[in-house]
Design an enzyme around this catalytic site. Structure first.
Site, mmCIF file in Angstrom:
data_model
loop_
_atom_site.group_PDB
_atom_site.id
_atom_site.type_symbol
_atom_site.label_atom_id
_atom_site.label_comp_id
_atom_site.label_asym_id
_atom_site.label_seq_id
_atom_site.Cartn_x
_atom_site.Cartn_y
_atom_site.Cartn_z
ATOM 1 C CG HIS A 100 -1.754 -1.042 1.538
ATOM 2 N ND1 HIS A 100 -1.364 -2.146 2.232
ATOM 3 C CD2 HIS A 100 -3.060 -1.236 1.236
ATOM 4 C CE1 HIS A 100 -2.385 -2.985 2.335
ATOM 5 N NE2 HIS A 100 -3.426 -2.462 1.733
ATOM 6 C CG ASP A 103 1.806 -1.011 3.346
ATOM 7 O OD1 ASP A 103 1.052 -0.639 4.252
ATOM 8 O OD2 ASP A 103 1.511 -1.876 2.491
#
Ligand code: XLS
Ligand code: NI
Ligand code: NI
Length: 435
Positions: A100, A103
């Site tokens: 993501h 992340d």
């Protein structure tokens, strides 16, 4: 600098090995159905679970202390984490990762700041990808953690939030394309609702479709050739999620003209939460020509949430691999370990045990499934069940050439059909013998 000292590269040692940090079945170059295991699976590490999740749960704080720095600024922390991630993936022989946007790096205070941070991180990732050969299976945007998305992202009743979500997807697509990501995923974390009393479902679904069209058009205009995946999930965090299961998503994609660009990313634990088996969801996607990718994990039979445990059920995975082999493999995607070690698995080596187990399990399941197809009577038995459609009136029915009246006349001609056993236990025994 080494983040995982004392752990060497994990190699294939064969089923007789006693070394816990070795593969017994995942021999990456072994050919099954004409393709090396590494290409069947395209195993990927889920950046969020392995490098971001420290084990916190609703009852307590995280339990794992990561070996990389969190004392510096966002970018230097992100780089240190990424260096560790690439060491981890290299040692495991994982060819891919999935991420993501946030992340890779903490979200900035503004969109502009976030974009700047993502650029810095994708620069760093490009260097590491270049030196290791590790690639991006898919990128995605986290449209569910920030409080602004509490009422949904693309399906939020407030246009400002929808627009903000679109901006975030643009940046996540840019990051994915900068990293030559092979695919892009939409998991609709908060795309759903809690109560119909305050929800215009029809309008929200139309907004979701428009949002997906615009994201797809943007990426295609930038030259993105990969596949977009929708990842179905029935509930959690929303009570009713719009992407409930494979069949629901396929219907939605077809209804809104998205079925040419989008396929499905099937997650094991989401399948079981929807009341289906993993293999059912794979088969539904395959029937539609949309079996794109897999999120590998498992749930827990005694409770009903997305526990995201590492996979360990050989019977289930072998059945799933039968579906995979019959479908000719995944279209564009791979096997992403969307799974986390348990909260009390606190040693860095536990991350290795988890992935070694998952990779070995899929390899073992695929090898067994191939044996079932090649050297057991199962396929022939299954075809034989349908043999009455292979010729004569049955074949005419399949071609759509018999009217209801003709079927009626035909039924009169033979009386009560003879009983034919489904032999389910025999089929189960045949599969068991190959494990
Ligand atoms: C959560 C989902 C998520 C997606 C990516 O349940 O599995 O991890 O795979 O957003
Ligand atoms: Ni997932
Ligand atoms: Ni999940």
């Amino acid at each position: 600098m080494t983040y995982f000292p004392g752990i060497d590269s994990i190699v294939y040692e064969g089923p007789e090995s006693d070394n816990p940090l070795a593969f017994r079945f995942y021999d990456r170059n072994r050919l099954i159905a004409g393709k090396p295991l590494s290409e069947h699976f395209k195993f990927a590490c889920a950046y969020w679970h392995t490098f971001c999740n420290s084990g916190g749960d609703p009852f307590g704080a995280g339990t794992r202390s990561f070996p990389w720095s969190s004392d510096g600024d966002a970018i230097s922390n992100g780089k240190s984490k990424m260096d560790a991630a690439f060491e981890f993936m290299s040692k495991l022989g994982l060819d891919y990762f999935c991420f993501h946007d946030y992340d890779l790096i903490d979200e900035g205070a503004t969109l502009v700041e976030s974009e700047h941070r993502l650029m810095a991180m994708t620069d760093h990732a490009r260097d590491l990808m270049h030196s290791t050969g590790i690639k991006v299976l898919w990128g995605t945007a986290n449209l569910f953690s920030h409080p602004r998305y509490m009422n949904g992202a693309a399906t939020n009743p407030d246009f400002q939030v929808v627009s903000r979500a679109a901006a975030q997807v643009k940046l996540a697509l840019d990051a994915t394309m900068r990293l030559d990501g092979e695919n892009y995923v939409f998991w609709g974390g908060r795309e759903g609702y809690m109560s119909l009393l305050n929800t215009d479902m029809k309008r929200e679904l139309a907004h979701l479709a428009t949002f997906l069209h615009k994201a797809k058009d943007y990426a295609r205009n930038q030259g993105f050739q990969g596949t977009f995946f929708i990842e179905p999930k029935p509930c959690e965090p929303s009570k009713h999620q719009y992407d409930y299961d494979a069949a629901t998503v396929i219907g939605f994609l077809q209804e809104y003209g998205l079925d040419k660009d989008f396929k499905l990313n099937i997650e094991v634990n989401h399948a079981t939460l929807s009341g289906h088996t993993f293999q059912h969801e794979l088969q539904v996607a395959s029937n539609a020509g949309m079996l794109g990718s897999i999120d590998a994990n498992r749930g827990d039979n005694q409770n009903g949430w997305d526990t995201d445990q590492f996979p360990n059920n050989l019977y289930e995975i072998t059945e799933a691999m039968l579906v995979l082999l019959r479908s000719g493999g995944l279209q564009g995607g791979g096997v992403n370990f969307d799974a986390k070690v348990r909260r009390n698995s606190t040693d860095p080596v536990d991350l290795f045990h988890a992935h070694v187990g998952g990779m070995d399990l899929f390899a073992r399941g695929l090898i067994a499934a191939d044996r079932v197809l090649q050297s057991s009577p199962l396929e022939a038995m299954r075809s034989e069940r349908y043999a009455s459609f292979d010729a004569g009136k049955g074949a005419a029915f399949e071609r759509g050439e018999l009217s209801l009246s003709e079927l009626h006349a035909h039924a009169i001609s033979f009386g009560e059909p003879a009983q034919r056993s489904g032999h389910q236990e025999l089929y189960e025994n045949i599969l068991n013998r190959q494990l």
